[in-house]
Enzyme design. Structure first.
Site, PDB file in Angstrom:
ATOM      1  N   THR A   1      23.854  17.906  -9.135  1.00 30.02           N
ATOM      2  CA  THR A   1      22.996  19.075  -9.240  1.00 30.02           C
ATOM      3  C   THR A   1      23.690  20.336  -8.733  1.00 30.02           C
ATOM      4  OG1 THR A   1      20.966  20.024  -8.327  1.00 30.02           O
ATOM      5  CG2 THR A   1      22.050  18.391  -6.975  1.00 30.02           C
ATOM      6  N   ASP A   2      23.219  21.483  -9.206  1.00 30.87           N
ATOM      7  CA  ASP A   2      23.737  22.759  -8.685  1.00 30.87           C
ATOM      8  C   ASP A   2      23.229  23.027  -7.266  1.00 30.87           C
ATOM      9  OD1 ASP A   2      21.077  23.294  -9.302  1.00 30.87           O
ATOM     10  OD2 ASP A   2      21.480  25.056 -10.549  1.00 30.87           O
ATOM     11  N   GLU A   3      22.214  22.255  -6.827  1.00 34.42           N
ATOM     12  CA  GLU A   3      21.646  22.517  -5.498  1.00 34.42           C
ATOM     13  C   GLU A   3      22.628  22.219  -4.372  1.00 34.42           C
ATOM     14  OE1 GLU A   3      17.652  21.274  -4.816  1.00 34.42           O
ATOM     15  OE2 GLU A   3      17.002  21.910  -6.790  1.00 34.42           O
TER      16      GLU A   3
ATOM     17  N   TYR B   1      17.255  16.486  -0.080  1.00 38.41           N
ATOM     18  CA  TYR B   1      17.661  16.074  -1.436  1.00 38.41           C
ATOM     19  C   TYR B   1      19.074  16.565  -1.740  1.00 38.41           C
ATOM     20  CZ  TYR B   1      18.347  16.532  -6.471  1.00 38.41           C
ATOM     21  OH  TYR B   1      18.898  16.499  -7.736  1.00 38.41           O
TER      22      TYR B   1
ATOM     23  N   LYS C   1      22.645  14.507  -2.336  1.00 40.88           N
ATOM     24  CA  LYS C   1      23.447  14.595  -3.567  1.00 40.88           C
ATOM     25  C   LYS C   1      24.864  15.081  -3.224  1.00 40.88           C
ATOM     26  CE  LYS C   1      22.276  13.971  -7.354  1.00 40.88           C
ATOM     27  NZ  LYS C   1      22.197  12.747  -8.187  1.00 40.88           N
TER      28      LYS C   1
HETATM   29  P1  NAD Z   1      13.831  11.241 -12.285  1.00 39.79           P
HETATM   30  O1  NAD Z   1      13.243  11.271 -10.933  1.00 39.79           O
HETATM   31  O2  NAD Z   1      12.979  11.610 -13.454  1.00 39.79           O
HETATM   32  O3  NAD Z   1      14.404   9.781 -12.588  1.00 39.79           O
HETATM   33  C1  NAD Z   1      15.108   9.036 -11.640  1.00 39.79           C
HETATM   34  C2  NAD Z   1      15.192   7.596 -12.156  1.00 39.79           C
HETATM   35  O4  NAD Z   1      15.975   6.839 -11.219  1.00 39.79           O
HETATM   36  C3  NAD Z   1      13.829   6.899 -12.271  1.00 39.79           C
HETATM   37  O5  NAD Z   1      13.753   6.181 -13.484  1.00 39.79           O
HETATM   38  C4  NAD Z   1      13.813   5.959 -11.081  1.00 39.79           C
HETATM   39  O6  NAD Z   1      13.039   4.782 -11.298  1.00 39.79           O
HETATM   40  C5  NAD Z   1      15.291   5.621 -10.943  1.00 39.79           C
HETATM   41  N1  NAD Z   1      15.652   5.196  -9.576  1.00 39.79           N
HETATM   42  C6  NAD Z   1      15.332   5.816  -8.402  1.00 39.79           C
HETATM   43  N2  NAD Z   1      15.821   5.120  -7.363  1.00 39.79           N
HETATM   44  C7  NAD Z   1      16.492   4.047  -7.881  1.00 39.79           C
HETATM   45  C8  NAD Z   1      17.228   2.990  -7.321  1.00 39.79           C
HETATM   46  N3  NAD Z   1      17.385   2.868  -5.997  1.00 39.79           N
HETATM   47  N4  NAD Z   1      17.789   2.070  -8.149  1.00 39.79           N
HETATM   48  C9  NAD Z   1      17.627   2.167  -9.486  1.00 39.79           C
HETATM   49  N5  NAD Z   1      16.928   3.174 -10.090  1.00 39.79           N
HETATM   50  C10 NAD Z   1      16.371   4.104  -9.288  1.00 39.79           C
HETATM   51  O7  NAD Z   1      15.139  12.137 -12.204  1.00 39.79           O
HETATM   52  P2  NAD Z   1      15.770  13.131 -13.281  1.00 39.79           P
HETATM   53  O8  NAD Z   1      15.112  14.449 -13.171  1.00 39.79           O
HETATM   54  O9  NAD Z   1      15.837  12.430 -14.581  1.00 39.79           O
HETATM   55  O10 NAD Z   1      17.237  13.284 -12.674  1.00 39.79           O
HETATM   56  C11 NAD Z   1      18.252  12.346 -12.993  1.00 39.79           C
HETATM   57  C12 NAD Z   1      19.528  12.709 -12.253  1.00 39.79           C
HETATM   58  O11 NAD Z   1      19.935  14.017 -12.620  1.00 39.79           O
HETATM   59  C13 NAD Z   1      19.386  12.721 -10.734  1.00 39.79           C
HETATM   60  O12 NAD Z   1      20.554  12.178 -10.189  1.00 39.79           O
HETATM   61  C14 NAD Z   1      19.260  14.196 -10.371  1.00 39.79           C
HETATM   62  O13 NAD Z   1      19.776  14.438  -9.099  1.00 39.79           O
HETATM   63  C15 NAD Z   1      20.111  14.826 -11.460  1.00 39.79           C
HETATM   64  N6  NAD Z   1      19.737  16.191 -11.855  1.00 39.79           N
HETATM   65  C16 NAD Z   1      18.442  16.475 -12.211  1.00 39.79           C
HETATM   66  C17 NAD Z   1      18.122  17.759 -12.656  1.00 39.79           C
HETATM   67  C18 NAD Z   1      16.719  18.133 -13.078  1.00 39.79           C
HETATM   68  O14 NAD Z   1      16.451  19.298 -13.327  1.00 39.79           O
HETATM   69  N7  NAD Z   1      15.796  17.194 -13.197  1.00 39.79           N
HETATM   70  C19 NAD Z   1      19.124  18.747 -12.700  1.00 39.79           C
HETATM   71  C20 NAD Z   1      20.428  18.420 -12.308  1.00 39.79           C
HETATM   72  C21 NAD Z   1      20.717  17.131 -11.900  1.00 39.79           C
HETATM   73  O1  DAU Z   2      18.636  22.759  -9.857  1.00 35.27           O
HETATM   74  C1  DAU Z   2      18.611  21.414 -10.248  1.00 35.27           C
HETATM   75  C2  DAU Z   2      17.449  20.720  -9.572  1.00 35.27           C
HETATM   76  O2  DAU Z   2      16.274  21.179 -10.224  1.00 35.27           O
HETATM   77  C3  DAU Z   2      17.545  19.203  -9.631  1.00 35.27           C
HETATM   78  O3  DAU Z   2      18.650  18.771  -8.915  1.00 35.27           O
HETATM   79  C4  DAU Z   2      16.264  18.554  -9.062  1.00 35.27           C
HETATM   80  O4  DAU Z   2      16.320  17.152  -9.246  1.00 35.27           O
HETATM   81  C5  DAU Z   2      15.069  19.111  -9.804  1.00 35.27           C
HETATM   82  O5  DAU Z   2      13.885  18.601  -9.228  1.00 35.27           O
HETATM   83  C6  DAU Z   2      15.064  20.639  -9.746  1.00 35.27           C
HETATM   84  O6  DAU Z   2      14.817  21.095  -8.397  1.00 35.27           O
HETATM   85  P1  DAU Z   2      13.876  22.358  -8.098  1.00 35.27           P
HETATM   86  O7  DAU Z   2      13.413  22.275  -6.709  1.00 35.27           O
HETATM   87  O8  DAU Z   2      14.518  23.616  -8.544  1.00 35.27           O
HETATM   88  O9  DAU Z   2      12.699  22.020  -9.163  1.00 35.27           O
HETATM   89  P2  DAU Z   2      11.107  22.093  -9.041  1.00 35.27           P
HETATM   90  O10 DAU Z   2      10.582  21.863 -10.423  1.00 35.27           O
HETATM   91  O11 DAU Z   2      10.574  21.247  -7.948  1.00 35.27           O
HETATM   92  O12 DAU Z   2      10.858  23.616  -8.653  1.00 35.27           O
HETATM   93  C7  DAU Z   2      11.341  24.675  -9.440  1.00 35.27           C
HETATM   94  C8  DAU Z   2      10.951  25.973  -8.749  1.00 35.27           C
HETATM   95  O13 DAU Z   2       9.526  26.129  -8.820  1.00 35.27           O
HETATM   96  C9  DAU Z   2      11.278  26.009  -7.273  1.00 35.27           C
HETATM   97  O14 DAU Z   2      11.676  27.325  -6.934  1.00 35.27           O
HETATM   98  C10 DAU Z   2       9.966  25.646  -6.576  1.00 35.27           C
HETATM   99  C11 DAU Z   2       8.932  26.215  -7.517  1.00 35.27           C
HETATM  100  N1  DAU Z   2       7.636  25.478  -7.599  1.00 35.27           N
HETATM  101  C12 DAU Z   2       7.682  24.132  -7.840  1.00 35.27           C
HETATM  102  C13 DAU Z   2       6.526  23.409  -7.929  1.00 35.27           C
HETATM  103  C14 DAU Z   2       6.560  21.922  -8.170  1.00 35.27           C
HETATM  104  C15 DAU Z   2       6.431  26.155  -7.475  1.00 35.27           C
HETATM  105  O15 DAU Z   2       6.390  27.376  -7.286  1.00 35.27           O
HETATM  106  N2  DAU Z   2       5.268  25.432  -7.585  1.00 35.27           N
HETATM  107  C16 DAU Z   2       5.247  24.086  -7.783  1.00 35.27           C
HETATM  108  O16 DAU Z   2       4.159  23.474  -7.854  1.00 35.27           O
END
Ligand code: NAD
Ligand code: DAU
Length: 362
Positions: free
Chosen positions: A133-135, A158, A162
């Site tokens: 992630t970019d975080e 989180y 990562k």
């Molecule tokens: P998600 O939470 O939707 O899915 C995570 C999956 O991993 C689920 O299916 C869960 O059952 C599985 N899982 C969790 N713990 C596990 C374990 N111990 N063993 C096996 N499986 C397990 O997540 P996502 O949003 O699809 O993100 C996927 C990946 O991409 C993550 O590594 C996250 O850090 C990264 N990522 C997400 C975003 C985003 O915006 N969602 C952006 C950048 C990077």
């Molecule tokens: O940047 C990549 C990341 O993006 C991934 O690594 C994470 O897995 C993914 O969850 C996401 O993280 P964020 O914290 O940016 O996503 P989230 O959807 O939780 O929140 C996006 C923005 O919106 C953040 O600034 C918090 C705000 N927010 C979120 C929720 C859930 C609100 O204002 N209200 C809300 O109810």
């Protein structure tokens, strides 16, 4: 090239989209999904796929016996590691699972690859892509971008977990010569995203006329990328990336949270005009914007993320293809059509978690 790809976390949001993409993109690909089906994993995300080329294994990435056996039995020659605890708010409430899965789980996968891919041929042909992630880079001010050289400065449990896993992946390249690659991507949105994340949460609440909780002043900025664009970027890294490298992935699409919430409101209002409440079970006459509620800010809330994705564009020829306008239209349509998918989620444990944070969702 014929490949047996282990996709961890393949029943989650991005993982499931990636499995779908890979099975469509090449007949030569066989996918083994390893997923422990946490609250965020959902087998329905993989429904309708070619079962001849997809195997699902319910198991935990921290379980070395399961992981080691899979590498051997399934002749795994590529790994794409999505499995993670992924929600920042949950990491603030309870960091332990993040440490276990995101750090220890990645370690177990790296060890399995190190033990299995021992021959010079394997070290040349196999690939381990770690999805991050970019975080990990922390927070930006009003200007500037994250590049692959930006120092890590994670602010939440989180992102710290990562960042730790990214460091382990890097170390396995430098110490053992393991063929690893890391991607650091910005915020994704699209079908199958669990409705705790900003966009699906706002869409569902707006559809049903429920309150729209905006953290702080709503001016935090995220860089948004449609999920299939992310999947194509990972495919490019898997096929053509240089081992030992990291690649930033982003949408060049910075938006303030409040802008997104207002856009969702506008889209849902316009749907209602045409839909007459047919698929929207709770029509709400007033504009959706009246549902916006500013709530207490997230602790340690990063102010702005913005990705410089010049490296992957230049080296691998990848570019985001879906505009934010198109992506949001597709996403909202998907959630309107797939009401059964999310109603099932909202009927379970998730709602209890949500209500504990914000009071009754209604
Ligand atoms: P998600 O939470 O939707 O899915 C995570 C999956 O991993 C689920 O299916 C869960 O059952 C599985 N899982 C969790 N713990 C596990 C374990 N111990 N063993 C096996 N499986 C397990 O997540 P996502 O949003 O699809 O993100 C996927 C990946 O991409 C993550 O590594 C996250 O850090 C990264 N990522 C997400 C975003 C985003 O915006 N969602 C952006 C950048 C990077
Ligand atoms: O940047 C990549 C990341 O993006 C991934 O690594 C994470 O897995 C993914 O969850 C996401 O993280 P964020 O914290 O940016 O996503 P989230 O959807 O939780 O929140 C996006 C923005 O919106 C953040 O600034 C918090 C705000 N927010 C979120 C929720 C859930 C609100 O204002 N209200 C809300 O109810």
């Amino acid at each position: 090239m014929k490949r047996n790809i282990l996709v961890t976390g393949g029943a989650g949001f991005i993982g499931a989209n990636f499995v779908r993409h890979m099975l469509e993109s090449s007949d030569e690909t066989r996918v083994v999904v390893l997923d422990s089906l946490t609250y965020a994993g959902n087998l329905e995300n993989l429904s309708g796929l070619d079962e001849g080329r997809l195997k699902f294994v319910k198991g935990d990435i921290t379980d070395s016996a399961v992981v080691d056996a899979l590498f051997v039995d399934e002749k795994i020659d590529a790994v794409v590691n999505f499995a993670a605890e992924s929600h920042v708010d949950r990491s603030i409430l309870g960091p332990k699972a993040f440490i276990e899965t995101n750090i220890m789980g990645t370690f177990v996968l790296l060890e399995a690859a190190r033990k299995t891919w021992t021959s010079p041929e394997a070290l040349k042909s196999c690939r381990f892509v770690h999805v991050s992630t970019d975080e990990v880079y922390g927070s930006l001010g009003d200007t500037g971008y994250f590049t692959e050289e930006t120092p890590f400065s994670p602010n939440s449990p989180y992102s710290a977990s990562k960042a730790s896993s990214d460091h382990l992946v890097r170390a396995y390249f430098h110490t053992y010569g393991l063929p690893v690659l890391t991607t650091n991507c910005s915020n994704n949105y699209g079908p199958y995203q669990f409705p705790e994340k900003l966009i699906p949460l706002m869409v569902l609440n707006a559809l049903d006329g429920k309150s729209l909780p905006v953290y702080g002043d709503g001016k935090n900025v995220r860089d948004w990328l449609y999920v299939t664009d992310h999947c194509k970027a990972i495919e490019a890294v898997l096929d053509k990336g240089r081992t030992g490298e990291t690649y930033n992935i982003g949408g060049r699409c910075e938006m303030q949270n409040i802008e997104i919430v207002k856009l969702v409101c506008k889209e849902v209002d316009s749907l209602i005009e045409f839909d007459e409440g047919l698929s929207l079970r709770y029509p709400y006459e007033k504009p959706r914007e009246t549902l916006i509620k500013y709530v207490t800010d997230r602790p340690g809330h990063d102010r702005r993320y913005a990705i410089d994705c010049d490296k992957i564009e230049r080296e691998l020829g990848w570019k985001p293809e879906v505009t934010f306008e198109e992506g949001m239209k597709k996403t909202i349509e998907w959630y309107v059509t797939e009401r059964a998918w999310w109603e099932k989620i909202l009927s379970g444990e998730y709602l209890k978690y949500y209500d504990a944070q914000y009071g009754n969702r209604g």
